[in-house]
Scaffold this active site. Structure first.
Site, PDB file in Angstrom:
ATOM      1  N   ASN A 183      -2.363  -7.558   0.662  1.00  0.00           N
ATOM      2  CA  ASN A 183      -1.268  -6.584   0.555  1.00  0.00           C
ATOM      3  C   ASN A 183       0.046  -7.310   0.329  1.00  0.00           C
ATOM      4  O   ASN A 183       0.282  -8.403   0.863  1.00  0.00           O
ATOM      5  CB  ASN A 183      -1.201  -5.663   1.780  1.00  0.00           C
ATOM      6  CG  ASN A 183      -1.145  -6.379   3.106  1.00  0.00           C
ATOM      7  OD1 ASN A 183      -1.765  -7.419   3.296  1.00  0.00           O
ATOM      8  ND2 ASN A 183      -0.401  -5.827   4.049  1.00  0.00           N
ATOM      9  N   ILE A 184       0.898  -6.707  -0.487  1.00  0.00           N
ATOM     10  CA  ILE A 184       2.188  -7.306  -0.835  1.00  0.00           C
ATOM     11  C   ILE A 184       3.279  -6.284  -0.555  1.00  0.00           C
ATOM     12  O   ILE A 184       3.276  -5.192  -1.161  1.00  0.00           O
ATOM     13  CB  ILE A 184       2.223  -7.726  -2.324  1.00  0.00           C
ATOM     14  CG1 ILE A 184       1.101  -8.726  -2.626  1.00  0.00           C
ATOM     15  CG2 ILE A 184       3.591  -8.331  -2.674  1.00  0.00           C
ATOM     16  CD1 ILE A 184       0.871  -8.964  -4.115  1.00  0.00           C
ATOM     17  N   GLU A 185       4.181  -6.621   0.369  1.00  0.00           N
ATOM     18  CA  GLU A 185       5.235  -5.679   0.751  1.00  0.00           C
ATOM     19  C   GLU A 185       6.568  -6.072   0.120  1.00  0.00           C
ATOM     20  O   GLU A 185       6.837  -7.261  -0.103  1.00  0.00           O
ATOM     21  CB  GLU A 185       5.351  -5.643   2.277  1.00  0.00           C
ATOM     22  CG  GLU A 185       4.067  -5.119   2.907  1.00  0.00           C
ATOM     23  CD  GLU A 185       4.104  -5.043   4.422  1.00  0.00           C
ATOM     24  OE1 GLU A 185       5.060  -5.567   5.038  1.00  0.00           O
ATOM     25  OE2 GLU A 185       3.163  -4.453   4.989  1.00  0.00           O
ATOM     26  N   CYS A 231      -1.311  -2.244  -1.629  1.00  0.00           N
ATOM     27  CA  CYS A 231      -2.395  -2.610  -0.707  1.00  0.00           C
ATOM     28  C   CYS A 231      -3.250  -3.734  -1.288  1.00  0.00           C
ATOM     29  O   CYS A 231      -3.297  -3.945  -2.506  1.00  0.00           O
ATOM     30  CB  CYS A 231      -3.294  -1.408  -0.454  1.00  0.00           C
ATOM     31  SG  CYS A 231      -2.523  -0.067   0.455  1.00  0.00           S
ATOM     32  N   GLU A 279      -6.453  -3.853  -1.596  1.00  0.00           N
ATOM     33  CA  GLU A 279      -7.523  -3.365  -2.465  1.00  0.00           C
ATOM     34  C   GLU A 279      -7.034  -3.203  -3.899  1.00  0.00           C
ATOM     35  O   GLU A 279      -7.696  -3.606  -4.856  1.00  0.00           O
ATOM     36  CB  GLU A 279      -8.045  -2.009  -1.967  1.00  0.00           C
ATOM     37  CG  GLU A 279      -8.667  -2.045  -0.587  1.00  0.00           C
ATOM     38  CD  GLU A 279      -7.673  -1.772   0.535  1.00  0.00           C
ATOM     39  OE1 GLU A 279      -6.502  -2.226   0.415  1.00  0.00           O
ATOM     40  OE2 GLU A 279      -8.037  -1.133   1.517  1.00  0.00           O
ATOM     41  N   CYS A 325      -6.876   3.128   2.190  1.00  0.00           N
ATOM     42  CA  CYS A 325      -6.000   4.312   2.232  1.00  0.00           C
ATOM     43  C   CYS A 325      -6.388   5.274   1.109  1.00  0.00           C
ATOM     44  O   CYS A 325      -7.160   4.922   0.200  1.00  0.00           O
ATOM     45  CB  CYS A 325      -4.538   3.896   2.127  1.00  0.00           C
ATOM     46  SG  CYS A 325      -4.019   3.488   0.448  1.00  0.00           S
ATOM     47  N   CYS A 350      -5.769   4.028  -2.495  1.00  0.00           N
ATOM     48  CA  CYS A 350      -6.740   3.014  -2.920  1.00  0.00           C
ATOM     49  C   CYS A 350      -8.093   3.636  -3.219  1.00  0.00           C
ATOM     50  O   CYS A 350      -8.780   3.234  -4.162  1.00  0.00           O
ATOM     51  CB  CYS A 350      -6.876   1.920  -1.870  1.00  0.00           C
ATOM     52  SG  CYS A 350      -5.428   0.845  -1.818  1.00  0.00           S
TER      53      CYS A 350
HETATM   54  N1  THU Z   1      -2.765  -1.740   3.767  1.00  0.00           N
HETATM   55  C1  THU Z   1      -3.655  -2.286   2.888  1.00  0.00           C
HETATM   56  O1  THU Z   1      -3.375  -3.311   2.255  1.00  0.00           O
HETATM   57  N2  THU Z   1      -4.853  -1.683   2.739  1.00  0.00           N
HETATM   58  C2  THU Z   1      -5.283  -0.608   3.453  1.00  0.00           C
HETATM   59  O2  THU Z   1      -6.385  -0.142   3.242  1.00  0.00           O
HETATM   60  C3  THU Z   1      -4.419  -0.008   4.467  1.00  0.00           C
HETATM   61  C4  THU Z   1      -3.027  -0.529   4.515  1.00  0.00           C
HETATM   62  C5  THU Z   1      -1.480  -2.405   3.956  1.00  0.00           C
HETATM   63  C6  THU Z   1      -0.282  -1.692   3.393  1.00  0.00           C
HETATM   64  C7  THU Z   1       0.831  -2.266   4.242  1.00  0.00           C
HETATM   65  O3  THU Z   1       1.244  -3.485   3.675  1.00  0.00           O
HETATM   66  C8  THU Z   1       0.171  -2.574   5.578  1.00  0.00           C
HETATM   67  O4  THU Z   1      -1.222  -2.562   5.335  1.00  0.00           O
HETATM   68  C9  THU Z   1       0.504  -1.594   6.678  1.00  0.00           C
HETATM   69  O5  THU Z   1       0.239  -0.293   6.276  1.00  0.00           O
END
Ligand code: THU
Length: 130
Positions: free
Chosen positions: A42-44, A53, A55, A86, A89
Site C-alpha cells: 500500500n502507498i499512502e 492499496c 492489491e 477492500c 480492490c
Molecule cells: N489497505 C490495503 O492496502 N489493502 C486492503 O485490503 C485494506 C487496506 C491499506 C490502505 C491504507 O493504506 C491502509 O491499509 C489502512 O487502511
C-alpha cells in the site's frame, strides 16, 4: 507455486509498502497463470484518499507489464487476523484478473482461501455493459 509460499511472498511484500500516515503495512503477491509473481504494497499520500492499496498496486504493476492471465493473489497485513481486500480492490481484481483465488494469511500463518466471486457476489462487470 504453492499457496503457502505465495502467502509468504505477501508477508515479504509488506516491506515495500509506504504507509506513513496509518502505519498499517499491507503486502500483496499476485501470481500469473504462467507462474510469474508481482508484489505490491500500500502507498499512502498526504491527501489520504488518493492512497492505493497493496492489491491494486500489484495488479496495476502486472497489467502495465502486459500480463493478462492470473491465478491467485495473496494478502498479508499488520493485523494479527486475516486482511480481506477492500471493496474497491475486489471490484478491480474481478475486472482485471477474473474469478481468481484470494489467499489471506494471518500472524499464526493460517491461510484462508476464497474465490473472488465469494467476496464480491452479483458484481457489475463487462457483461452488464450492453
Ligand atoms: N489497505 C490495503 O492496502 N489493502 C486492503 O485490503 C485494506 C487496506 C491499506 C490502505 C491504507 O493504506 C491502509 O491499509 C489502512 O487502511
Amino acid at each position: 507455486m504453492e499457496y503457502k509460499e505465495l502467502a509468504e511472498k505477501a508477508v515479504e511484500a509488506k516491506k515495500i509498502s509506504y504507509p506513513p500516515y496509518s502505519n498499517f503495512h499491507v503486502g500483496a503477491a499476485l501470481l500469473t497463470e504462467d507462474e510469474k509473481l508481482y508484489l505490491g504494497g500500500n502507498i499512502e499520500t498526504p491527501s489520504y484518499s488518493l492512497t492505493i492499496c497493496a492489491e491494486r498496486t500489484a495488479v496495476f504493476k502486472a497489467f502495465s507489464e502486459g500480463e493478462r492471465k492470473f491465478k491467485a493473489i495473496a494478502i498479508a497485513s499488520d493485523s494479527p487476523d486475516f486482511c480481506p481486500p477492500c471493496g474497491s480492490c475486489r471490484q478491480v481484481l474481478l475486472d482485471l484478473c477474473g474469478n481468481i483465488d484470494v489467499i489471506m494469511i494471518n500472524h499464526k500463518k493460517d491461510l484462508k482461501i476464497l474465490k473472488l466471486n465469494e467476496l464480491l457476489p452479483l458484481a457489475f462487470g463487462d457483461k452488464d455493459l450492453t
